[in-house]
Enzyme design. Structure first.
Site, PDB file in Angstrom:
ATOM      1  N   LYS A  47       8.458  -3.359 -12.639  1.00  0.00           N
ATOM      2  CA  LYS A  47       8.867  -3.618 -11.246  1.00  0.00           C
ATOM      3  C   LYS A  47      10.236  -3.005 -11.032  1.00  0.00           C
ATOM      4  CE  LYS A  47       7.345  -5.816  -7.565  1.00  0.00           C
ATOM      5  NZ  LYS A  47       5.954  -6.135  -7.184  1.00  0.00           N
ATOM      6  N   ASP A  65       6.261  -2.625  -2.282  1.00  0.00           N
ATOM      7  CA  ASP A  65       6.392  -4.090  -2.293  1.00  0.00           C
ATOM      8  C   ASP A  65       7.181  -4.418  -1.019  1.00  0.00           C
ATOM      9  OD1 ASP A  65       5.929  -6.528  -4.277  1.00  0.00           O
ATOM     10  OD2 ASP A  65       7.921  -6.839  -3.454  1.00  0.00           O
TER      11      ASP A  65
HETATM   12  P1  NDP Z   1       6.369  -6.462   3.599  1.00  0.00           P
HETATM   13  O1  NDP Z   1       7.737  -5.962   3.482  1.00  0.00           O
HETATM   14  O2  NDP Z   1       5.322  -5.616   4.196  1.00  0.00           O
HETATM   15  O3  NDP Z   1       6.358  -7.851   4.384  1.00  0.00           O
HETATM   16  C1  NDP Z   1       7.106  -8.926   3.936  1.00  0.00           C
HETATM   17  C2  NDP Z   1       6.965 -10.063   4.935  1.00  0.00           C
HETATM   18  O4  NDP Z   1       7.529 -11.241   4.369  1.00  0.00           O
HETATM   19  C3  NDP Z   1       7.708  -9.819   6.237  1.00  0.00           C
HETATM   20  O5  NDP Z   1       7.069 -10.502   7.262  1.00  0.00           O
HETATM   21  C4  NDP Z   1       9.074 -10.416   5.935  1.00  0.00           C
HETATM   22  O6  NDP Z   1       9.818 -10.791   7.073  1.00  0.00           O
HETATM   23  C5  NDP Z   1       8.691 -11.622   5.119  1.00  0.00           C
HETATM   24  N1  NDP Z   1       9.784 -11.928   4.194  1.00  0.00           N
HETATM   25  C6  NDP Z   1      10.299 -11.113   3.249  1.00  0.00           C
HETATM   26  N2  NDP Z   1      11.315 -11.688   2.618  1.00  0.00           N
HETATM   27  C7  NDP Z   1      11.450 -12.891   3.190  1.00  0.00           C
HETATM   28  C8  NDP Z   1      12.322 -13.954   2.975  1.00  0.00           C
HETATM   29  N3  NDP Z   1      13.273 -13.894   2.038  1.00  0.00           N
HETATM   30  N4  NDP Z   1      12.165 -15.055   3.749  1.00  0.00           N
HETATM   31  C9  NDP Z   1      11.189 -15.113   4.692  1.00  0.00           C
HETATM   32  N5  NDP Z   1      10.340 -14.123   4.945  1.00  0.00           N
HETATM   33  C10 NDP Z   1      10.467 -13.042   4.204  1.00  0.00           C
HETATM   34  O7  NDP Z   1       5.950  -6.901   2.115  1.00  0.00           O
HETATM   35  P2  NDP Z   1       4.492  -7.160   1.524  1.00  0.00           P
HETATM   36  O8  NDP Z   1       3.594  -7.728   2.547  1.00  0.00           O
HETATM   37  O9  NDP Z   1       4.084  -5.950   0.802  1.00  0.00           O
HETATM   38  O10 NDP Z   1       4.819  -8.266   0.420  1.00  0.00           O
HETATM   39  C11 NDP Z   1       4.748  -9.664   0.683  1.00  0.00           C
HETATM   40  C12 NDP Z   1       4.594 -10.415  -0.622  1.00  0.00           C
HETATM   41  O11 NDP Z   1       3.394  -9.988  -1.288  1.00  0.00           O
HETATM   42  C13 NDP Z   1       5.710 -10.201  -1.639  1.00  0.00           C
HETATM   43  O12 NDP Z   1       5.873 -11.387  -2.398  1.00  0.00           O
HETATM   44  C14 NDP Z   1       5.151  -9.113  -2.544  1.00  0.00           C
HETATM   45  O13 NDP Z   1       5.752  -9.128  -3.829  1.00  0.00           O
HETATM   46  C15 NDP Z   1       3.699  -9.546  -2.613  1.00  0.00           C
HETATM   47  N6  NDP Z   1       2.730  -8.528  -2.998  1.00  0.00           N
HETATM   48  C16 NDP Z   1       2.655  -7.337  -2.345  1.00  0.00           C
HETATM   49  C17 NDP Z   1       1.702  -6.410  -2.723  1.00  0.00           C
HETATM   50  C18 NDP Z   1       1.510  -5.124  -1.987  1.00  0.00           C
HETATM   51  O14 NDP Z   1       0.578  -4.395  -2.336  1.00  0.00           O
HETATM   52  N7  NDP Z   1       2.304  -4.809  -0.979  1.00  0.00           N
HETATM   53  C19 NDP Z   1       0.808  -6.654  -3.865  1.00  0.00           C
HETATM   54  C20 NDP Z   1       0.922  -7.972  -4.426  1.00  0.00           C
HETATM   55  C21 NDP Z   1       1.871  -8.849  -4.010  1.00  0.00           C
HETATM   56  P3  NDP Z   1      11.075  -9.910   7.513  1.00  0.00           P
HETATM   57  O15 NDP Z   1      10.497  -8.658   8.069  1.00  0.00           O
HETATM   58  O16 NDP Z   1      11.806 -10.734   8.489  1.00  0.00           O
HETATM   59  O17 NDP Z   1      11.878  -9.668   6.264  1.00  0.00           O
HETATM   60  O1  2IT Z   2       3.178  -7.140  -6.688  1.00  0.00           O
HETATM   61  C1  2IT Z   2       2.360  -6.203  -6.739  1.00  0.00           C
HETATM   62  O2  2IT Z   2       1.322  -6.292  -7.406  1.00  0.00           O
HETATM   63  C2  2IT Z   2       2.623  -5.004  -5.943  1.00  0.00           C
HETATM   64  N1  2IT Z   2       3.601  -4.960  -5.218  1.00  0.00           N
HETATM   65  C3  2IT Z   2       1.700  -3.821  -6.045  1.00  0.00           C
HETATM   66  C4  2IT Z   2       2.019  -3.009  -7.261  1.00  0.00           C
HETATM   67  C5  2IT Z   2       1.277  -1.716  -7.390  1.00  0.00           C
HETATM   68  O3  2IT Z   2       1.592  -1.010  -8.356  1.00  0.00           O
HETATM   69  O4  2IT Z   2       0.405  -1.402  -6.585  1.00  0.00           O
END
Ligand code: NDP
Ligand code: 2IT
Length: 486
Positions: free
Chosen positions: A159, A199
């Site tokens: 990561k 992420d």
């Molecule tokens: P994005 O940046 O696309 O979206 C994040 C969302 O969460 C936004 O709505 C954001 O609001 C909110 N958010 C972020 N930080 C905070 C915080 N500290 N407090 C409150 N709200 C918050 O990220 P993703 O959708 O990609 O990721 C979301 C979660 O999913 C994370 O935990 C990530 O690690 C996990 N994840 C993502 C994967 C992927 O493929 N993208 C895969 C597996 C897990 P704001 O815009 O106001 O910051």
């Molecule tokens: O938390 C996660 O699994 C991710 N943000 C996706 C990682 C990836 O390599 O696609």
């Protein structure tokens, strides 16, 4: 006695016990008792003592170690694997200088945690968020080891990211930052070495700028990043994969109790990549999403977030980069509630729903919020984000018979589809949308089955936390032992 010699002594002792044949427990030739508990506890104490200021990392490690007792009992030699795997193979930290549109210099910090490569090249996302530090990236990298193992694909855990805040930055500023970030990171990654992806704060736009800079610096075009655009080696369904996969997993979990998404009301938090596509798949399966959020607050739409409203929200978030509050201003009958002053928290979890899908960030559901969900009759909670539920929240769900899916199992669809993107890049071809979606669904069904059956086998039926941790760990442990602990 230091920890190493303590563990070695423990190992000799417990192997002796093993040979003498302790009575089987739960159908296993298990060595029980204080010695093993002490050995596991000693690993955890070492982790805490070594980096006392890394609470998120401690939390992630403790949750896994809590599950591993039965496995270590069966295979005492695996304590060495555990002792090694809590320390990253490598952590790279670097300076990221960039100029804003007014010509001012900013210096951010870049980090890549290359945690474990026992079963494949390091693989995991990059997070750009002001809260990013080593503790958060080590927790995420540690989780990623088990998640990637569960996918069944050959990917190790890693990561990275930066404390850069993309919010409010112009496109040119984001581009300059990404280019500066990659002008150092490129020498530490590679298609067979370490393959980053997105992420929080890193989506298609950022991956494009990062990939362009890698290609220029390394002078080669390889599948070194995933989540790429379709025109330069990306995979269909990768943007949708985490959210879709989450809902496939939750569907399987609900089915074990004869339930489904059809007619279910669903609370979703976040409004980014994972939340948006979780919402879409819930709609596909006949559910009714009623909430979404960002770090400023959440919306409650009693009439349901339908496809049209979701499309509007996606445009708001992905193109206009606006705030969720605007949803409530744009549609009738929608309530907007601002976040609590406490970071990451709001009243969202007081909503009465059948299913909760936290898809924003770590530790967004605490014990009290879990209790509210239980009291309003929630059936299932599946983590779309990484570690969104605190240990207290998880305990509340498990004690109250709520179906609970840990993120390392339920959000693995994103990285699994990244693995499929890597395969397509290696083959120099692309699969159709249907092919990728089918493979993703198959992987999620398998992860569910594996976690479910492993929990049963180790005497903890219905405990997906234990099932996922143990199933993910076993593959790492086997390959680590086979290759020698290095
Ligand atoms: P994005 O940046 O696309 O979206 C994040 C969302 O969460 C936004 O709505 C954001 O609001 C909110 N958010 C972020 N930080 C905070 C915080 N500290 N407090 C409150 N709200 C918050 O990220 P993703 O959708 O990609 O990721 C979301 C979660 O999913 C994370 O935990 C990530 O690690 C996990 N994840 C993502 C994967 C992927 O493929 N993208 C895969 C597996 C897990 P704001 O815009 O106001 O910051
Ligand atoms: O938390 C996660 O699994 C991710 N943000 C996706 C990682 C990836 O390599 O696609």
């Amino acid at each position: 006695m230091n920890n190493v010699s303590y563990l070695t002594a423990y190992l000799e002792h417990s192997k002796g016990e093993h040979k003498q044949g302790r009575p089987p427990v739960s159908g296993h030739n298990i060595i029980v008792g204080d010695q093993m508990d002490k050995a596991i506890k000693s690993v955890y104490e070492t982790v805490k003592a070594r980096d006392p200021n890394q609470p998120e990392f401690h939390q992630a490690v403790e949750e896994v170690l809590d599950s591993l007792g039965p496995v270590i009992s069966e295979n005492p030699e695996y304590i060495d694997v555990v002792q090694g795997m809590v320390e990253p193979e490598r952590v790279i930290q670097f300076r990221v200088p960039w100029y804003d549109d007014e010509g001012n210099l900013h210096v951010n910090r870049g980090i890549r945690v290359q945690f474990n490569s026992a079963i494949g090249p390091y693989k995991g996302g990059l997070r750009f968020h002001p809260s990013v530090n080593q503790s958060i990236l080590k927790f995420l990298g540690f989780e990623q080891i088990f998640k990637n193992s569960l996918t069944g694909l050959p990917m190790g855990g890693g990561k990275g990211g930066s404390d850069f805040n993309p919010k409010g930055k112009s496109d040119s500023e984001v581009k300059r930052f990404c280019q500066s970030f990659m002008s150092e990171l490129w020498r530490h990654i590679g298609a067979d070495l370490d393959v980053p992806a997105g992420d929080i704060g890193v989506g298609g736009r950022e991956i494009g700028y990062l990939f362009g800079m890698y290609r220029k610096m390394a002078n080669e075009f390889t599948g070194v990043l995933t989540g790429k655009g379709l025109s330069y080696g990306g995979s269909l369904v990768r943007p949708e994969a985490t959210g879709y996969g989450l809902v496939y997993f939750a569907r399987e979990m609900l089915a074990t109790k004869g339930k489904s998404f059809d007619g279910a009301t669903v609370a979703i938090s976040g409004s980014g990549n994972v939340a948006q596509f979780a919402c879409e798949k819930v709609l596909d399966l006949g559910g009714k999403p009623v909430t979404m959020s960002d770090s400023s607050g959440y919306i409650y739409d009693a009439s349901g977030i339908d496809r049209e409203k979701l499309a509007w929200l996606q445009d708001l978030k992905n193109s206009r980069r606006g705030r969720i509050k605007e949803y409530a201003e744009n549609f009738d009958g929608v309530e907007y509630t601002e976040s609590k002053p406490e970071p990451n928290h709001n009243e969202l979890w007081s909503t009465k729903v059948d299913v909760a899908l936290p898809c924003a960030t770590q530790n967004e559901i605490n014990g009290a919020e879990a209790q509210m969900l239980v009291e309003s009759g929630v059936t299932a909670v599946a983590e779309g984000a990484n570690m969104p539920c605190t240990p207290e929240a998880v305990e509340v769900f498990l004690e109250n018979g709520v179906l609970f899916a840990p993120g390392k199992a339920s959000n693995a669809g994103g990285v699994a589809t990244s693995g499929l993107e890597m395969s397509q890049n290696s083959l120099r071809m692309s699969w159709t949308r249907e092919e990728v979606d089918q493979k993703l669904e198959g992987i999620m069904v398998n992860i569910h089955k594996n976690a479910f059956e492993t929990a049963e086998k180790y005497g903890m039926p219905g405990n997906y936390v234990a099932g996922a941790n143990i199933a993910g760990f076993l593959k790492i442990a086997e390959s680590t032992m086979a290759q020698g602990i290095l």
